[in-house]
Design a protein around this motif. Sequence first.
Motif, PDB file in Angstrom:
ATOM      1  N   GLY A 179      44.632  40.750  43.665  1.00 34.14           N
ATOM      2  CA  GLY A 179      44.862  39.778  42.602  1.00 34.14           C
ATOM      3  C   GLY A 179      44.647  38.361  43.089  1.00 34.14           C
ATOM      4  O   GLY A 179      44.493  38.111  44.290  1.00 34.14           O
ATOM      5  N   ASP A 180      44.626  37.416  42.168  1.00 30.53           N
ATOM      6  CA  ASP A 180      44.381  36.017  42.511  1.00 30.53           C
ATOM      7  C   ASP A 180      45.368  35.512  43.556  1.00 30.53           C
ATOM      8  O   ASP A 180      45.003  34.772  44.467  1.00 30.53           O
ATOM      9  N   GLN A 181      46.627  35.912  43.427  1.00 30.91           N
ATOM     10  CA  GLN A 181      47.652  35.428  44.343  1.00 30.91           C
ATOM     11  C   GLN A 181      47.461  35.959  45.757  1.00 30.91           C
ATOM     12  O   GLN A 181      48.028  35.432  46.711  1.00 30.91           O
ATOM     13  N   ALA A 182      46.648  36.998  45.902  1.00 26.34           N
ATOM     14  CA  ALA A 182      46.350  37.564  47.214  1.00 26.34           C
ATOM     15  C   ALA A 182      44.947  37.203  47.682  1.00 26.34           C
ATOM     16  O   ALA A 182      44.479  37.706  48.699  1.00 26.34           O
ATOM     17  N   GLY A 183      44.267  36.336  46.939  1.00 29.47           N
ATOM     18  CA  GLY A 183      42.917  35.933  47.327  1.00 29.47           C
ATOM     19  C   GLY A 183      41.833  36.904  46.937  1.00 29.47           C
ATOM     20  O   GLY A 183      40.698  36.787  47.402  1.00 29.47           O
ATOM     21  N   LEU A 184      42.165  37.878  46.070  1.00 25.98           N
ATOM     22  CA  LEU A 184      41.182  38.886  45.675  1.00 25.98           C
ATOM     23  C   LEU A 184      41.223  39.066  44.158  1.00 25.98           C
ATOM     24  O   LEU A 184      41.927  39.945  43.641  1.00 25.98           O
ATOM     25  N   PRO A 185      40.479  38.234  43.406  1.00 24.69           N
ATOM     26  CA  PRO A 185      40.450  38.383  41.946  1.00 24.69           C
ATOM     27  C   PRO A 185      39.959  39.769  41.549  1.00 24.69           C
ATOM     28  O   PRO A 185      39.124  40.375  42.237  1.00 24.69           O
ATOM     29  N   LEU A 186      40.485  40.281  40.437  1.00 20.19           N
ATOM     30  CA  LEU A 186      40.117  41.602  39.950  1.00 20.19           C
ATOM     31  C   LEU A 186      39.247  41.471  38.698  1.00 20.19           C
ATOM     32  O   LEU A 186      39.544  40.675  37.807  1.00 20.19           O
ATOM     33  N   HIS A 187      38.188  42.275  38.648  1.00 21.78           N
ATOM     34  CA  HIS A 187      37.275  42.269  37.512  1.00 21.78           C
ATOM     35  C   HIS A 187      37.227  43.684  36.938  1.00 21.78           C
ATOM     36  O   HIS A 187      36.682  44.597  37.566  1.00 21.78           O
ATOM     37  N   HIS A 188      37.811  43.865  35.765  1.00 26.01           N
ATOM     38  CA  HIS A 188      37.938  45.187  35.155  1.00 26.01           C
ATOM     39  C   HIS A 188      36.801  45.459  34.180  1.00 26.01           C
ATOM     40  O   HIS A 188      36.435  44.598  33.375  1.00 26.01           O
ATOM     41  N   PHE A 189      36.263  46.672  34.239  1.00 22.85           N
ATOM     42  CA  PHE A 189      35.254  47.136  33.292  1.00 22.85           C
ATOM     43  C   PHE A 189      35.667  48.521  32.809  1.00 22.85           C
ATOM     44  O   PHE A 189      36.201  49.315  33.583  1.00 22.85           O
ATOM     45  N   PRO A 190      35.417  48.836  31.531  1.00 24.06           N
ATOM     46  CA  PRO A 190      35.646  50.212  31.086  1.00 24.06           C
ATOM     47  C   PRO A 190      34.602  51.145  31.700  1.00 24.06           C
ATOM     48  O   PRO A 190      33.520  50.706  32.104  1.00 24.06           O
ATOM     49  N   LEU A 191      34.929  52.416  31.757  1.00 26.11           N
ATOM     50  CA  LEU A 191      34.047  53.399  32.396  1.00 26.11           C
ATOM     51  C   LEU A 191      32.631  53.335  31.849  1.00 26.11           C
ATOM     52  O   LEU A 191      31.652  53.364  32.613  1.00 26.11           O
ATOM     53  N   GLU A 192      32.490  53.224  30.527  1.00 27.09           N
ATOM     54  CA  GLU A 192      31.156  53.265  29.920  1.00 27.09           C
ATOM     55  C   GLU A 192      30.322  52.022  30.232  1.00 27.09           C
ATOM     56  O   GLU A 192      29.114  52.020  29.998  1.00 27.09           O
ATOM     57  N   GLN A 193      30.948  50.990  30.791  1.00 24.70           N
ATOM     58  CA  GLN A 193      30.203  49.783  31.166  1.00 24.70           C
ATOM     59  C   GLN A 193      29.944  49.725  32.669  1.00 24.70           C
ATOM     60  O   GLN A 193      29.871  48.654  33.265  1.00 24.70           O
ATOM     61  N   ILE A 194      29.756  50.873  33.275  1.00 28.61           N
ATOM     62  CA  ILE A 194      29.498  50.922  34.709  1.00 28.61           C
ATOM     63  C   ILE A 194      28.251  50.125  35.086  1.00 28.61           C
ATOM     64  O   ILE A 194      28.206  49.491  36.147  1.00 28.61           O
ATOM     65  N   ALA A 195      27.232  50.116  34.222  1.00 30.70           N
ATOM     66  CA  ALA A 195      26.019  49.356  34.527  1.00 30.70           C
ATOM     67  C   ALA A 195      26.331  47.872  34.650  1.00 30.70           C
ATOM     68  O   ALA A 195      25.820  47.186  35.546  1.00 30.70           O
ATOM     69  N   ASP A 196      27.193  47.358  33.766  1.00 29.34           N
ATOM     70  CA  ASP A 196      27.584  45.952  33.834  1.00 29.34           C
ATOM     71  C   ASP A 196      28.383  45.676  35.106  1.00 29.34           C
ATOM     72  O   ASP A 196      28.239  44.612  35.717  1.00 29.34           O
ATOM     73  N   ALA A 197      29.218  46.620  35.499  1.00 30.76           N
ATOM     74  CA  ALA A 197      30.001  46.456  36.716  1.00 30.76           C
ATOM     75  C   ALA A 197      29.088  46.362  37.936  1.00 30.76           C
ATOM     76  O   ALA A 197      29.276  45.497  38.806  1.00 30.76           O
ATOM     77  N   HIS A 198      28.092  47.236  38.021  1.00 32.33           N
ATOM     78  CA  HIS A 198      27.162  47.199  39.144  1.00 32.33           C
ATOM     79  C   HIS A 198      26.342  45.920  39.131  1.00 32.33           C
ATOM     80  O   HIS A 198      26.092  45.317  40.181  1.00 32.33           O
ATOM     81  N   THR A 199      25.919  45.484  37.941  1.00 32.20           N
ATOM     82  CA  THR A 199      25.131  44.258  37.847  1.00 32.20           C
ATOM     83  C   THR A 199      25.944  43.063  38.324  1.00 32.20           C
ATOM     84  O   THR A 199      25.439  42.201  39.063  1.00 32.20           O
ATOM     85  N   ALA A 200      27.207  43.001  37.917  1.00 34.45           N
ATOM     86  CA  ALA A 200      28.068  41.896  38.357  1.00 34.45           C
ATOM     87  C   ALA A 200      28.208  41.876  39.870  1.00 34.45           C
ATOM     88  O   ALA A 200      28.139  40.813  40.504  1.00 34.45           O
ATOM     89  N   LEU A 201      28.361  43.046  40.463  1.00 30.62           N
ATOM     90  CA  LEU A 201      28.518  43.126  41.909  1.00 30.62           C
ATOM     91  C   LEU A 201      27.232  42.707  42.622  1.00 30.62           C
ATOM     92  O   LEU A 201      27.255  41.943  43.597  1.00 30.62           O
ATOM     93  N   GLU A 202      26.103  43.189  42.127  1.00 32.15           N
ATOM     94  CA  GLU A 202      24.822  42.832  42.741  1.00 32.15           C
ATOM     95  C   GLU A 202      24.548  41.337  42.634  1.00 32.15           C
ATOM     96  O   GLU A 202      23.873  40.768  43.505  1.00 32.15           O
ATOM     97  N   ARG A 203      25.048  40.700  41.604  1.00 34.46           N
ATOM     98  CA  ARG A 203      24.827  39.258  41.416  1.00 34.46           C
ATOM     99  C   ARG A 203      25.825  38.401  42.187  1.00 34.46           C
ATOM    100  O   ARG A 203      25.781  37.183  42.111  1.00 34.46           O
ATOM    101  N   GLY A 204      26.732  39.058  42.897  1.00 42.92           N
ATOM    102  CA  GLY A 204      27.602  38.318  43.806  1.00 42.92           C
ATOM    103  C   GLY A 204      28.919  37.860  43.235  1.00 42.92           C
ATOM    104  O   GLY A 204      29.479  36.864  43.710  1.00 42.92           O
ATOM    105  N   VAL A 205      29.447  38.570  42.234  1.00 42.67           N
ATOM    106  CA  VAL A 205      30.755  38.191  41.699  1.00 42.67           C
ATOM    107  C   VAL A 205      31.775  38.174  42.840  1.00 42.67           C
ATOM    108  O   VAL A 205      31.758  39.026  43.724  1.00 42.67           O
ATOM    109  N   VAL A 206      32.646  37.179  42.822  1.00 45.78           N
ATOM    110  CA  VAL A 206      33.658  37.044  43.876  1.00 45.78           C
ATOM    111  C   VAL A 206      34.910  37.799  43.446  1.00 45.78           C
ATOM    112  O   VAL A 206      35.493  37.514  42.397  1.00 45.78           O
ATOM    113  N   GLY A 207      35.326  38.753  44.245  1.00 44.59           N
ATOM    114  CA  GLY A 207      36.500  39.533  43.933  1.00 44.59           C
ATOM    115  C   GLY A 207      36.190  41.015  43.911  1.00 44.59           C
ATOM    116  O   GLY A 207      35.095  41.449  44.304  1.00 44.59           O
TER     117      GLY A 207
END
Length: 337
Positions: A302-330
Amino acid sequence: MKAIIRTAAGGPEVFGLVERAVPEPGPGEVRVRVHVSGVNPTDWRSRVRPLPVGVNEQVPHQDGAGVIEAVGPQVDPDRVGQRVWIWEAAWQRVWGTAAQYTVVPERQAVGLPGDASFELGAALGIPALTAHRALTVADGGPGCIAPGTLRGATVLVAGGAGVVGNAAIQLARWAGARVIATVSGPGKAALARAGGAHHVVDYRTQDAAVAIRAIAPEGVDIIVEVAPNANASLDIAVAAQGAVVAYYAGNAGEYLSVPVLESLPGNLRWQGVYVYTVPPAAKEQAVADVAAAVAAGALRVGDQAGLPLHHFPLEQIADAHTALERGVVGKVLLNIP
């Protein structure tokens, strides 16, 4: 049950949401009702590679957290109902964690205390085990992480706002080390401090070598390195005698170039860390130590631990992977319905 599968290599579009039968655990296995699936860079990198030999379709993702619902032969039935975190579910196997249920060898489903969230459980696995290995490969080091095992050591974490970097900061602090983190801006500096770094150096606005040597004139003992080639000169400049650079990442076609004469006098060691093939005894130690750190409240998300969380529903796995590949922090997570 709902599950994500891939049948070929490629971009995020290779994933499909399907209905599959709930898997049955075999001998030595447990079935876990997955609540949260963790997404790591290793997941999208494996996605672009062919499936394991003999596998026609695969449920992705190595990490996750949930509740054991059934056990196979040779497993204590008292494990049913236990909250667990999962590691390396999809390593050379069919069943990853991007599904409502998965089956794994029972040792890969580790007890998760009741006061630890499923988000934390899904964020352990690859990052925490990688960080543990990086912190325990120094010559003469303790080989384990527990309170006091790194007392007197100085640890430099490159990329202190990253997921592995965050785990390394928290574990090193728990073990009693002095922790320095490098970052690329004020936002990431705030995250590294929230994670527990004693000192933070912004390499874009400071001379990193001068700043680190000012903090640790004797040099740093362990370097947890995310960019070994880019940071090789810096690592040599700030390393103590007999230090280790434990590097765990790189890009395709990247080479590590080290000036021999400059690094030779310090007996500096460059140690690759690839979590999947860590020696079995070291892996078991890492799992035990990470579990102990969780029980002690030493690993947080979590933010208070220096690790923001980014939640995606299961069916949006493609969006989750895209966010990670683009360098989302957390930390990127899939919520399993």
